[in-house]
Design a protein around this motif. Structure first.
Motif, PDB file in Angstrom:
ATOM      1  N   LYS A 336       0.759  -1.132  -0.136  1.00  0.00           N
ATOM      2  CA  LYS A 336      -0.122   0.261   0.082  1.00  0.00           C
ATOM      3  C   LYS A 336       0.687   1.121  -0.444  1.00  0.00           C
ATOM      4  N   SER A 337       1.628   1.318   0.588  1.00  0.00           N
ATOM      5  CA  SER A 337       3.083   2.285   0.848  1.00  0.00           C
ATOM      6  C   SER A 337       3.689   2.252  -0.559  1.00  0.00           C
ATOM      7  N   THR A 338       4.063   1.827  -0.780  1.00  0.00           N
ATOM      8  CA  THR A 338       4.239   1.851  -2.579  1.00  0.00           C
ATOM      9  C   THR A 338       3.050   2.559  -3.667  1.00  0.00           C
ATOM     10  N   LEU A 339       2.469   1.675  -3.137  1.00  0.00           N
ATOM     11  CA  LEU A 339       1.029   2.181  -4.736  1.00  0.00           C
ATOM     12  C   LEU A 339       1.187   3.531  -3.657  1.00  0.00           C
ATOM     13  N   ALA A 340       0.680   3.633  -2.567  1.00  0.00           N
ATOM     14  CA  ALA A 340       0.184   5.499  -2.759  1.00  0.00           C
ATOM     15  C   ALA A 340       1.599   6.479  -2.611  1.00  0.00           C
ATOM     16  N   GLY A 341       2.261   6.299  -2.719  1.00  0.00           N
ATOM     17  CA  GLY A 341       3.631   6.806  -2.780  1.00  0.00           C
ATOM     18  C   GLY A 341       3.457   7.150  -4.570  1.00  0.00           C
ATOM     19  N   ALA A 342       3.532   6.179  -5.272  1.00  0.00           N
ATOM     20  CA  ALA A 342       3.389   6.501  -7.005  1.00  0.00           C
ATOM     21  C   ALA A 342       1.915   7.362  -7.504  1.00  0.00           C
ATOM     22  N   LEU A 343       1.191   6.534  -6.614  1.00  0.00           N
ATOM     23  CA  LEU A 343      -0.079   6.995  -7.413  1.00  0.00           C
ATOM     24  C   LEU A 343       0.358   8.715  -6.622  1.00  0.00           C
ATOM     25  N   ALA A 344       0.666   9.306  -5.474  1.00  0.00           N
ATOM     26  CA  ALA A 344       0.495  11.335  -5.559  1.00  0.00           C
ATOM     27  C   ALA A 344       1.484  11.382  -5.975  1.00  0.00           C
ATOM     28  N   ASP A 345       2.384  10.690  -6.779  1.00  0.00           N
ATOM     29  CA  ASP A 345       3.297  11.361  -7.571  1.00  0.00           C
ATOM     30  C   ASP A 345       3.012  11.229  -9.390  1.00  0.00           C
ATOM     31  N   ARG A 346       2.161  10.203 -10.133  1.00  0.00           N
ATOM     32  CA  ARG A 346       1.283  10.595 -11.308  1.00  0.00           C
ATOM     33  C   ARG A 346       0.475  11.760 -10.428  1.00  0.00           C
ATOM     34  N   LEU A 347       0.005  11.787  -9.656  1.00  0.00           N
ATOM     35  CA  LEU A 347      -1.433  13.147  -9.934  1.00  0.00           C
ATOM     36  C   LEU A 347      -0.639  14.129  -9.887  1.00  0.00           C
ATOM     37  N   GLY A 348       0.372  14.535  -8.953  1.00  0.00           N
ATOM     38  CA  GLY A 348       1.760  15.299  -8.902  1.00  0.00           C
ATOM     39  C   GLY A 348       0.062  16.039  -7.218  1.00  0.00           C
ATOM     40  N   VAL A 349       0.152  15.046  -6.329  1.00  0.00           N
ATOM     41  CA  VAL A 349      -0.642  15.436  -5.563  1.00  0.00           C
ATOM     42  C   VAL A 349       0.042  15.224  -4.054  1.00  0.00           C
ATOM     43  N   THR A 350      -0.886  15.708  -2.769  1.00  0.00           N
ATOM     44  CA  THR A 350      -0.151  15.521  -0.918  1.00  0.00           C
ATOM     45  C   THR A 350      -0.603  14.052  -0.603  1.00  0.00           C
ATOM     46  N   LEU A 351       0.523  13.522  -0.331  1.00  0.00           N
ATOM     47  CA  LEU A 351       1.359  12.322   1.105  1.00  0.00           C
ATOM     48  C   LEU A 351       1.079  12.072   1.512  1.00  0.00           C
ATOM     49  N   LEU A 352      -0.306  12.031   2.274  1.00  0.00           N
ATOM     50  CA  LEU A 352       0.066  11.886   4.182  1.00  0.00           C
ATOM     51  C   LEU A 352       0.609  10.342   4.313  1.00  0.00           C
ATOM     52  N   SER A 353       1.268   9.965   5.404  1.00  0.00           N
ATOM     53  CA  SER A 353       0.877   8.412   5.257  1.00  0.00           C
ATOM     54  C   SER A 353       0.644   8.356   6.996  1.00  0.00           C
ATOM     55  N   SER A 354       0.170   7.350   7.564  1.00  0.00           N
ATOM     56  CA  SER A 354       0.174   7.242   8.877  1.00  0.00           C
ATOM     57  C   SER A 354       1.308   6.958   9.519  1.00  0.00           C
ATOM     58  N   ASP A 355       2.286   5.749   8.803  1.00  0.00           N
ATOM     59  CA  ASP A 355       3.304   5.469   9.862  1.00  0.00           C
ATOM     60  C   ASP A 355       3.904   6.679  10.354  1.00  0.00           C
ATOM     61  N   ARG A 356       4.645   7.762   9.359  1.00  0.00           N
ATOM     62  CA  ARG A 356       5.116   9.689   9.295  1.00  0.00           C
ATOM     63  C   ARG A 356       4.657   9.690  10.382  1.00  0.00           C
ATOM     64  N   VAL A 357       3.053   9.596  10.276  1.00  0.00           N
ATOM     65  CA  VAL A 357       2.368  10.997  11.539  1.00  0.00           C
ATOM     66  C   VAL A 357       2.781  10.365  12.928  1.00  0.00           C
ATOM     67  N   ARG A 358       2.781   9.093  13.098  1.00  0.00           N
ATOM     68  CA  ARG A 358       2.465   8.400  14.467  1.00  0.00           C
ATOM     69  C   ARG A 358       4.066   8.972  14.839  1.00  0.00           C
ATOM     70  N   LYS A 359       5.463   8.608  13.931  1.00  0.00           N
ATOM     71  CA  LYS A 359       6.396   8.733  14.690  1.00  0.00           C
ATOM     72  C   LYS A 359       6.506   9.806  14.952  1.00  0.00           C
ATOM     73  N   GLU A 360       5.737  10.712  14.182  1.00  0.00           N
ATOM     74  CA  GLU A 360       6.428  12.421  14.051  1.00  0.00           C
ATOM     75  C   GLU A 360       4.981  13.081  15.665  1.00  0.00           C
ATOM     76  N   LEU A 361       4.298  11.805  15.487  1.00  0.00           N
ATOM     77  CA  LEU A 361       3.623  12.957  16.943  1.00  0.00           C
ATOM     78  C   LEU A 361       4.181  12.336  18.250  1.00  0.00           C
ATOM     79  N   ALA A 362       5.264  11.335  18.442  1.00  0.00           N
ATOM     80  CA  ALA A 362       6.119  10.150  19.228  1.00  0.00           C
ATOM     81  C   ALA A 362       7.333  11.360  19.769  1.00  0.00           C
ATOM     82  N   GLY A 363       7.814  12.413  18.432  1.00  0.00           N
ATOM     83  CA  GLY A 363       9.019  12.984  18.591  1.00  0.00           C
ATOM     84  C   GLY A 363      10.234  12.728  18.259  1.00  0.00           C
ATOM     85  N   ILE A 364       9.946  10.992  17.502  1.00  0.00           N
ATOM     86  CA  ILE A 364      11.098   9.792  16.749  1.00  0.00           C
ATOM     87  C   ILE A 364      10.559  10.326  14.851  1.00  0.00           C
TER      88      ILE A 364
END
Length: 514
Positions: A336-364
């Motif tokens: 899913k993450s590979t597809l999400a990144g490729a799809l966002a790139d093809r559309l030229g739109v913003t990608l948000l990742s729950s894995d990245r948000v989770r660790k950002e909230l944790a401060g790591i």
């Protein structure tokens, strides 16, 4: 300002005389000059019935058009007639060479890229220096744009009613266009407020068309701005540029249109989302569709075909402008993450990742491992709820600003998907749900060989999630077990069902920091 015939020497105005007549003016061409006379008419949207009114209109035309071409609009002259009570005011202009008209160059297949860059730069410079103020800003508001759209919808319906030419348009494409416009505008209040706050609403040209642009050796000359109604010339600078982009598309130069808008955005420092660019091009196409229907009602049979073509163009851009929240979900190892990144790139739109948000909230850092069992550590239910809430709040702000969002998460909990639906509805955005599916052995192989990254899920967690996930019957299943490009095409077909890969893609030439 047409010139009749070509001179033997390219770039020089012809020596012979010519004349052109419109419904409100007559232009006489003599040697190196052109003389524009206002007709003594009052068609409703303007009043030239008196010599004083015509003089005022000529003076105003000079002032407004000298902003773009000061060496073309030479001054105010007079024609005097024996026994005439008042001299007739006339705008005296430098005659332009017909073989340098942009519309003819495009039709002839000439290379116009450098000239369009110059036009984009000229327009951006004018907009930077243009008059601004509360009365100008008011015309760039969401309410003002909505009112103009609704007026045009009503006029098109009236023109095609009771057996009028092009009657199928009112029952065919117009209802869809109206629905797409209303939904886009309903959810984009913050976008239009920000356009006003940033000073993007200007006293512009108002009617930028290729036939009124001449590509001379020392730079372009842009003629004939809209002078009879200030409120139609007070507009978003991007709307001004979109008028020419629309015209170039209609001349068969879609790539040049996209390049022109990209250059204008670069020179003006405008980070507008692609959705707004498409929306304004659609608006310009629909206005011209209405004008074509007016001509059709006056007996121009070919204008009906033109109106249909313009409505098709408006619909294509409105569909592409639709803002969407795209949920890309699936179990760990599904790709899913590979597809999400490729799809966002093809559309030229913003990608948000729950894995990245989770660790950002944790401060790591996102790449720092934080492994834990299912429902433990950073993956406790309260942490997961907090992560999804933060992701959706960011998505809400982006959607309201006109940005389509691809949201990469498992989306295995129905309550989180319901919350995403609420965000999409509240921002007038489409909701597209994609569930990535890969064979179990493929997913297991991916998990076993995956290096460090934002995701910490291993095979045991994936098995536990599979047992606990809620059914997702309304999601489009995407086969992510094989070729990535095939999966992207399948996802694009769901996100853009009318045109997965539109011929004209408006992308930012850069992104503003911050």
């Amino acid at each position: 300002m047409p010139v009749f015939g070509d001179d033997e020497e390219a770039g020089r105005p012809p020596a012979h005389a010519g004349i052109r007549e419109t419904h409100v003016a007559v232009v006489v061409f003599l040697g190196e000059h052109a003389y524009k006379i206002k007709k003594a008419v009052s068609p409703g949207f303007l009043d030239f019935s008196t010599a004083a009114a015509r003089r005022e209109a000529c003076e105003r035309e000079l002032v407004l058009n000298r902003r773009f071409a000061p060496d073309v609009y030479l001054g105010l002259g007079e024609f005097r007639f024996p026994g005439g009570e008042h001299p007739e005011p006339v705008v005296v202009m430098r005659r332009m060479p017909e073989d340098r008209r942009l519309s003819d160059l495009v039709r002839g297949g000439a290379e116009v890229g450098p000239s369009l860059r110059d036009v984009a730069r000229l327009l951006a410079i004018h907009h930077a220096q243009a008059h601004r103020g509360p009365e100008v800003d008011a015309q760039g508001s969401r309410a003002a744009l909505s009112a103009r759209w609704e007026e045009n919808f009503a006029q098109v319906c009236a023109l095609t009613a009771d057996g009028g030419p092009g009657g199928d348009l009112a029952t065919g494409g117009v209802p869809e266009a109206r629905e797409l416009v209303r939904r886009y505008l309903a959810g984009r209040g913050p976008l239009f407020d920000e356009r006003i706050r940033r000073g993007r609403i200007v006293d512009g040209h108002g009617d930028l068309l290729a036939e009124d642009i001449f590509c001379l050796d020392d730079g372009p000359r842009v003629l004939d701005c809209l002078e009879f109604d200030d409120t139609l010339r007070f507009l978003d600078g991007l709307d001004d540029a979109a008028c020419l982009a629309m015209d170039l598309e209609q001349l068969g130069a879609a790539e040049e249109a996209a390049s022109f808008l990209a250059r204008y955005s670069e020179y003006s420092g405008d980070p507008a989302p692609p959705s707004l660019r498409h929306h304004y091009v659609a608006y310009r196409a629909f206005v011209r569709c209405k004008v074509a229907l007016v001509r059709a009602g006056q007996g121009d049979a070919a204008a009906v075909t033109e109106a249909r073509r313009l409505l098709t163009a408006a619909l294509r851009h409105l569909r592409t402008s639709e803002v969407a929240l795209v949920l890309v979900g699936g179990l760990p190892g599904s790709g899913k993450s590979t597809l999400a990144g490729a799809l966002a790139d093809r559309l030229g739109v913003t990608l948000l990742s729950s894995d990245r948000v989770r660790k950002e909230l944790a401060g790591i850092p996102p790449e720092q491992p934080a492994p834990a069992g299912y429902g433990q550590g950073l993956y406790r239910p309260e942490w997961t709820d907090r992560t999804y809430a933060a992701l959706l709040e960011r998505a809400r702000a982006l959607l309201a600003a006109g940005e389509t969002v691809v949201a990469d998460a498992t989306w295995s909990d129905a309550s989180n998907r319901d919350a995403a639906g609420d965000v999409a509805r509240s921002t007038g955005s489409a909701l597209v749900a994609l569930r990535c599916e890969a064979p179990a052995d493929t997913a297991a192989q991916r998990l076993a060989t995956r290096g460090p990254g934002p995701s910490d899920a291993g095979a045991p967690v994936a098995r536990a999630m599979a047992e606990a996930e809620d059914p997702w019957p309304d999601a489009v299943a995407v086969d992510t077990g094989g070729d990535l490009e095939a999966a992207v095409r399948q996802a694009l077909a769901a996100v853009r069902p009318h045109s997965p890969e539109p011929s004209t893609v408006f992308r930012r030439s850069y992104m503003e920091p911050g």
